[in-house]
Design an enzyme around this catalytic site. Structure first.
Site, short mmCIF file in Angstrom:
data_model
loop_
_atom_site.label_atom_id
_atom_site.label_comp_id
_atom_site.label_asym_id
_atom_site.label_seq_id
_atom_site.Cartn_x
_atom_site.Cartn_y
_atom_site.Cartn_z
N HIS A 75 3.86 -9.32 -15.61
CA HIS A 75 4.99 -8.81 -16.39
C HIS A 75 5.97 -9.93 -16.67
O HIS A 75 6.10 -10.85 -15.86
CB HIS A 75 5.69 -7.65 -15.66
CG HIS A 75 6.50 -6.81 -16.56
ND1 HIS A 75 7.83 -7.07 -16.83
CD2 HIS A 75 6.17 -5.73 -17.31
CE1 HIS A 75 8.28 -6.18 -17.69
NE2 HIS A 75 7.29 -5.34 -18.01
N ARG A 113 6.30 2.56 -12.69
CA ARG A 113 5.60 3.42 -13.66
C ARG A 113 4.11 3.50 -13.27
O ARG A 113 3.43 4.50 -13.53
CB ARG A 113 5.77 2.89 -15.09
CG ARG A 113 7.22 2.85 -15.55
CD ARG A 113 7.37 2.16 -16.88
NE ARG A 113 6.93 0.76 -16.83
CZ ARG A 113 6.86 -0.05 -17.89
NH1 ARG A 113 7.21 0.40 -19.09
NH2 ARG A 113 6.46 -1.29 -17.77
N HIS A 173 1.48 -6.61 -25.04
CA HIS A 173 2.49 -5.54 -24.84
C HIS A 173 1.75 -4.20 -24.81
O HIS A 173 0.88 -3.99 -23.98
CB HIS A 173 3.53 -5.68 -25.96
CG HIS A 173 4.73 -4.80 -25.84
ND1 HIS A 173 5.15 -4.27 -24.65
CD2 HIS A 173 5.62 -4.36 -26.77
CE1 HIS A 173 6.24 -3.54 -24.85
NE2 HIS A 173 6.54 -3.56 -26.13
N SER A 201 8.81 -4.44 -28.26
CA SER A 201 9.04 -3.32 -29.17
C SER A 201 10.52 -2.95 -29.25
O SER A 201 11.07 -2.79 -30.34
CB SER A 201 8.20 -2.10 -28.77
OG SER A 201 8.43 -1.76 -27.42
N ASP A 250 0.46 -0.22 -17.76
CA ASP A 250 -0.76 -0.05 -18.55
C ASP A 250 -2.03 -0.05 -17.69
O ASP A 250 -3.09 0.33 -18.16
CB ASP A 250 -0.85 -1.14 -19.62
CG ASP A 250 0.32 -1.06 -20.58
OD1 ASP A 250 0.62 0.06 -21.02
OD2 ASP A 250 0.94 -2.10 -20.87
N1 CMX Z 1 -4.15 -12.46 -16.27
C1 CMX Z 1 -4.34 -13.78 -16.44
N2 CMX Z 1 -3.35 -14.68 -16.61
C2 CMX Z 1 -2.10 -14.19 -16.55
C3 CMX Z 1 -1.81 -12.82 -16.35
C4 CMX Z 1 -2.90 -11.94 -16.21
N3 CMX Z 1 -2.75 -10.63 -16.05
N4 CMX Z 1 -0.47 -12.66 -16.34
C5 CMX Z 1 0.08 -13.88 -16.56
N5 CMX Z 1 -0.91 -14.80 -16.70
C6 CMX Z 1 -0.77 -16.22 -17.04
C7 CMX Z 1 -0.08 -16.35 -18.39
O1 CMX Z 1 -1.03 -16.16 -19.45
C8 CMX Z 1 0.49 -17.74 -18.30
O2 CMX Z 1 -0.56 -18.67 -18.53
P1 CMX Z 1 -0.32 -20.02 -19.41
O3 CMX Z 1 0.80 -20.74 -18.73
O4 CMX Z 1 -1.64 -20.70 -19.33
O5 CMX Z 1 0.05 -19.54 -20.78
C9 CMX Z 1 0.90 -17.83 -16.84
O6 CMX Z 1 0.11 -16.86 -16.14
C10 CMX Z 1 2.37 -17.55 -16.59
O7 CMX Z 1 2.69 -16.29 -17.15
P2 CMX Z 1 3.87 -15.40 -16.53
O8 CMX Z 1 5.13 -16.18 -16.64
O9 CMX Z 1 3.48 -14.89 -15.18
O10 CMX Z 1 3.88 -14.14 -17.50
P3 CMX Z 1 4.54 -14.02 -18.95
O11 CMX Z 1 5.94 -13.55 -18.79
O12 CMX Z 1 4.32 -15.24 -19.75
O13 CMX Z 1 3.65 -12.87 -19.59
C11 CMX Z 1 2.49 -10.81 -19.66
C12 CMX Z 1 3.75 -11.53 -19.18
C13 CMX Z 1 2.67 -9.31 -19.42
C14 CMX Z 1 2.30 -11.05 -21.15
C15 CMX Z 1 1.27 -11.35 -18.85
O14 CMX Z 1 1.44 -11.07 -17.49
C16 CMX Z 1 -0.05 -10.80 -19.34
O15 CMX Z 1 -0.63 -11.35 -20.27
N6 CMX Z 1 -0.56 -9.67 -18.71
C17 CMX Z 1 -1.75 -9.02 -19.19
C18 CMX Z 1 -1.44 -8.16 -20.42
C19 CMX Z 1 -0.63 -6.94 -20.05
O16 CMX Z 1 -0.93 -6.22 -19.11
N7 CMX Z 1 0.42 -6.65 -20.84
C20 CMX Z 1 1.24 -5.44 -20.68
C21 CMX Z 1 2.62 -5.69 -20.10
C22 CMX Z 1 3.42 -4.42 -20.01
C23 CMX Z 1 3.79 -3.92 -21.39
O17 CMX Z 1 4.55 -4.62 -22.09
O18 CMX Z 1 3.31 -2.87 -21.80
#
Ligand code: CMX
Length: 471
Positions: A353, A362, A307, A277, A408
């Site tokens: 994250h 947070r 996000h 964002s 979150d």
């Molecule tokens: N559950 C399952 N798998 C997860 C995960 C979770 N909570 N967090 C990361 N992973 C997976 C990723 O999907 C990725 O898988 P692939 O390689 O198969 O695509 C792998 O682990 C590596 O990811 P990462 O490098 O650890 O994390 P990213 O930087 O790519 O993504 C985020 C970060 C937040 C998108 C991810 O941790 C996620 O999807 N979390 C759940 C959604 C969430 O809570 N989002 C809110 C974040 C805070 C905000 O912005 O408000």
């Protein structure tokens, strides 16, 4: 190119696509055309797996190849770890979490003025800190509260624009529409049309930003009352501060909910510049789009489930755990449910994250709020159990870089406890708060004359050739 037209036998054959590198390294496509060749969707369906393989190979074989100071991994991996933005208002440390103008969340809770002694910080105080880098006095914060109130009038056509959408439209769609309608009053756009010099850009930007910050709670509460409370609107209470008033206009007058809203808005304002964002707002503003256009774009990024929409997803997921396992879920049941979620190809919302590598502060301050005000709430207890059970499972997956909870993971159960139970609305609250961070930086973007954002992009073919040469 060989070209067969409408030959029924051939149409049963799958289309074959052969790549031939030509002299200038571009790709020529040699095709045997069948009926599926005439359908764009089938063409893509055939191309996608081979290009996915190509990308995988590029990552695994050449990920570590340097492109100046960055690597191929960074280009292909969502620019993780690539320093490329100036963002003055906050800085995120992977282990320690966010600092707003060098103050951590506990420090902000200590030094920023509150509505009552020992209470949560007033978000107006954080806005002052983000904009000036200085901790304001209570008098300064009270004056800013009054100023925001005086700017909070929303034109009738904004409500009409929202009313043109079905009530069932997602609250974030209604919110972004409302912000776009507010744009009609942009001071920056008017000044730009009149030829204002660049050195003065920040002044109408400041006007727009303060107006926008003042008006978004009014628009957001209108949307809440429209969707969930039969359109019965609650007017502003001029005796209240920004967070207290927002809670009031939503329909929640308990002092604890007002305190929660102050804390919620304070901690969601800003998270340095690279998140979707904030970065979107900054990128769009770099084209000299006014603050309303930039912030509406940012909201559309916030509305994504990876996000800001994660806060909605968390509460819905927690409620699905309760539906399936009951409120007194055992650790074993919880583990099974988490694995079921992961095995169905979904993420566990609220965990992980892009930058943080420890539990989000947070999350921790919301946990402390819960321990103080709602220690016996069954959903809070479930959230606490998830804090213990989820990280080892995500670690076991072997690919998750940060198995710990983010902001979150906690907000939904707090809001739910005080009666704000409509999870689909939660990202709008995040959006109201984020207006303060994005707008504060935007004023500085203009004051510092930051340029149009325009990073270089390359194709897979370019990267393959580069890596061949580098080898
Ligand atoms: N559950 C399952 N798998 C997860 C995960 C979770 N909570 N967090 C990361 N992973 C997976 C990723 O999907 C990725 O898988 P692939 O390689 O198969 O695509 C792998 O682990 C590596 O990811 P990462 O490098 O650890 O994390 P990213 O930087 O790519 O993504 C985020 C970060 C937040 C998108 C991810 O941790 C996620 O999807 N979390 C759940 C959604 C969430 O809570 N989002 C809110 C974040 C805070 C905000 O912005 O408000």
């Amino acid at each position: 190119m060989v070209f067969f037209r409408s030959v029924s036998l051939l149409s049963k054959l799958r289309s074959r696509v052969v790549q031939q590198p030509s002299l200038n390294n571009s790709v020529r496509w040699l095709q045997i055309q069948t009926s599926s060749d005439l359908d764009l969707h089938s063409q893509l369906k055939e191309l996608i797996p081979e290009q996915q393989e190509r990308l995988k190979k590029l990552k695994s074989e050449h990920g570590k190849v340097q492109l100046g100071n960055i690597t191929v991994d960074m280009v292909l991996g969502g620019m993780r770890g690539m320093t490329g933005l100036l963002w003055e208002t906050s800085l995120l440390d992977p282990d320690e979490g966010i600092r707003f103008r060098s103050l951590s969340i506990p420090e902000c809770q200590k030094v920023l003025p509150s509505a009552k002694p020992g209470g949560e910080p007033l978000p107006e105080g954080l806005l002052w800190l983000l904009l000036t880098g200085k901790v304001p006095s209570k008098e300064q914060v009270d004056a800013l509260s009054k100023e925001l109130q005086s700017r909070a009038s929303v034109p009738e056509y904004v409500y009409k624009a929202i009313d043109a959408l079905p009530v069932a439209a997602h609250p974030m769609t209604q919110f972004a529409t409302g912000v776009m309608a507010l744009q009609v009053q942009s001071e920056f756009q008017k000044a730009y049309e009149k030829g204002i010099p660049k050195s003065k850009f920040w002044e109408p930007t400041y006007e727009d930003c303060l107006n926008l910050i003042a008006r978004v709670p009014v628009v957001a509460s209108y949307i809440y009352r429209r969707i969930y409370k039969d359109g019965q609107i609650i007017p502003m209470d001029h005796s209240l501060d920004y967070g207290g008033n927002f809670s009031h206009m939503l329909g929640f007058d308990s002092p604890k909910m007002q305190e929660l809203m102050r804390l919620y808005i304070t901690i969601h304002t800003d998270h340095e510049g690279g998140n979707v964002s904030a970065h979107t707002g900054h990128l769009v503003a770099s084209a000299l789009s006014d603050p309303y256009l930039s912030f509406a774009a940012a909201l559309n990024g916030l509305a994504g489930p990876l996000h800001g929409l994660a806060n909605q997803e968390v509460l819905l997921w927690i409620k699905s755990v309760v539906d399936e396992c009951g409120e007194n879920t055992t650790t074993e049941q919880l583990k099974d449910y988490i694995w079921k979620t992961l095995n169905s190809g979904k993420v566990v919302p609220g965990f992980g994250h892009g930058v943080l590598r420890k539990t989000d502060p947070r999350y921790m301050c919301q946990r402390e709020f819960a321990l103080k005000h709602l220690p016996d709430d069954p959903l809070f207890q479930l959230v606490s159990k998830l804090f213990e059970v989820v990280p080892p499972i995500l670690t076991e997956l072997g690919k998750v870089k940060n198995p710990w909870p983010n902001v979150d993971a906690h907000s939904g159960v707090l809001l739910n406890h005080f009666g704000l139970t409509e999870a689909r609305y939660y990202t709008v609250l995040f959006g109201v708060s984020r207006s303060m961070g994005i707008c504060s930086q935007l004023i500085w973007d203009r004051a510092l004359g930051l340029p149009l954002e325009r990073p270089k992009s390359v194709t897979m073919e370019w990267l393959e050739n580069y890596c061949k040469k580098a080898a």
